[in-house]
Scaffold this motif. Sequence first.
Motif, mmCIF file in Angstrom:
data_model
loop_
_atom_site.group_PDB
_atom_site.id
_atom_site.type_symbol
_atom_site.label_atom_id
_atom_site.label_comp_id
_atom_site.label_asym_id
_atom_site.label_seq_id
_atom_site.Cartn_x
_atom_site.Cartn_y
_atom_site.Cartn_z
ATOM 1 N N PHE A 70 0.834 -1.199 0.000
ATOM 2 C CA PHE A 70 0.000 0.000 0.000
ATOM 3 C C PHE A 70 0.873 1.256 0.000
ATOM 4 O O PHE A 70 2.017 1.245 0.458
ATOM 5 C CB PHE A 70 -0.900 0.035 1.234
ATOM 6 N N SER A 71 0.279 2.347 -0.491
ATOM 7 C CA SER A 71 0.929 3.650 -0.458
ATOM 8 C C SER A 71 -0.142 4.712 -0.285
ATOM 9 O O SER A 71 -1.233 4.603 -0.865
ATOM 10 C CB SER A 71 1.712 3.895 -1.751
ATOM 11 N N ALA A 72 0.150 5.736 0.519
ATOM 12 C CA ALA A 72 -0.780 6.854 0.699
ATOM 13 C C ALA A 72 0.022 8.133 0.856
ATOM 14 O O ALA A 72 1.115 8.120 1.425
ATOM 15 C CB ALA A 72 -1.670 6.627 1.924
ATOM 16 N N SER B 230 4.648 10.352 -0.602
ATOM 17 C CA SER B 230 3.754 9.346 -0.041
ATOM 18 C C SER B 230 4.504 8.441 0.938
ATOM 19 O O SER B 230 5.732 8.499 1.047
ATOM 20 C CB SER B 230 3.137 8.496 -1.161
ATOM 21 N N ASP C 109 -5.173 -1.587 6.193
ATOM 22 C CA ASP C 109 -5.542 -0.724 5.064
ATOM 23 C C ASP C 109 -5.999 0.645 5.550
ATOM 24 O O ASP C 109 -6.899 1.261 4.982
ATOM 25 C CB ASP C 109 -6.639 -1.372 4.225
ATOM 26 N N TRP D 173 -3.768 7.226 5.972
ATOM 27 C CA TRP D 173 -2.509 7.748 6.503
ATOM 28 C C TRP D 173 -2.607 9.270 6.503
ATOM 29 O O TRP D 173 -2.712 9.890 5.453
ATOM 30 C CB TRP D 173 -1.330 7.279 5.647
ATOM 31 N N PRO E 44 -5.448 5.049 1.230
ATOM 32 C CA PRO E 44 -4.356 4.241 0.678
ATOM 33 C C PRO E 44 -4.627 3.807 -0.755
ATOM 34 O O PRO E 44 -5.776 3.617 -1.158
ATOM 35 C CB PRO E 44 -4.298 3.035 1.616
#
Length: 245
Positions: A60-62, A73, A107, A110, A115
């Motif tokens: 995941f990335s946010a 991110s 999940d 952030w 995300p």
Amino acid sequence: MKFVKRLLIVIFIVYLLPTFASAGLWAVQDHPSRWSDARWTSAGLLPKASESEDAAVYIFSAMTGGLKGAVASHAWIVTKEKGAATYTRYDKVGWGSPIRRNHREPDAYWYSNPPQLVAAVTGSKAELLIPKIEGAIAAYPYAEPGGYTIWPGPNSNTFVAFVLRTVPEIGAVLPPHAVGRDYLPNGQFIHVDDDWRDLHITLRGLLGVSLGQRSGIEVHFLGLVAGLDLARPGIKIPALGRIGV
């Protein structure tokens, strides 16, 4: 002299203009003023772990918080063993013990930012990958307190990128706004992924290139990434992310 002027124009158009545009978009949006005011709860992207017997791996990335949220991110790793009733989340952070385990929902938002699912592997392939991922996490060279630098690295994205390069079977690279992902540990100048499908050359994450099946064609400048995604046709734009299939 003409070459230098043209080079500066290219740098402005390719790297600085998208960064300014992203900063402008960020400035007109509402953001939590403090981390305690931000949303950190589940975004509801993952099913309950108990709903499936299958093993799973997720990346995941946010977008992050504060001023750096305009261009950067934060990435993390989530795994689930076969038959497990819970997920396990791994983050690299800049306070306390750097490698955090399950300090947020797998999940979660952030800093109130939703995300993005970068990669997902499930079933028997994930079952084989999880021990390799855990081995890569254990081998990460900046896992002790103090092993964190926001820019150019090593930071949270350096950690996840290290795992992705060490376990290339996951088949993913972090998005262009994952600043710090191109910082190679231990002062490495060049790195070839274990399956020989991607090549990375960098000067401490500040200037470099990545070429290969997963990376496509990338040029890195001061932590910003521009390039072409060849596996899934698209354009990688500094600060803004990826546009394409």
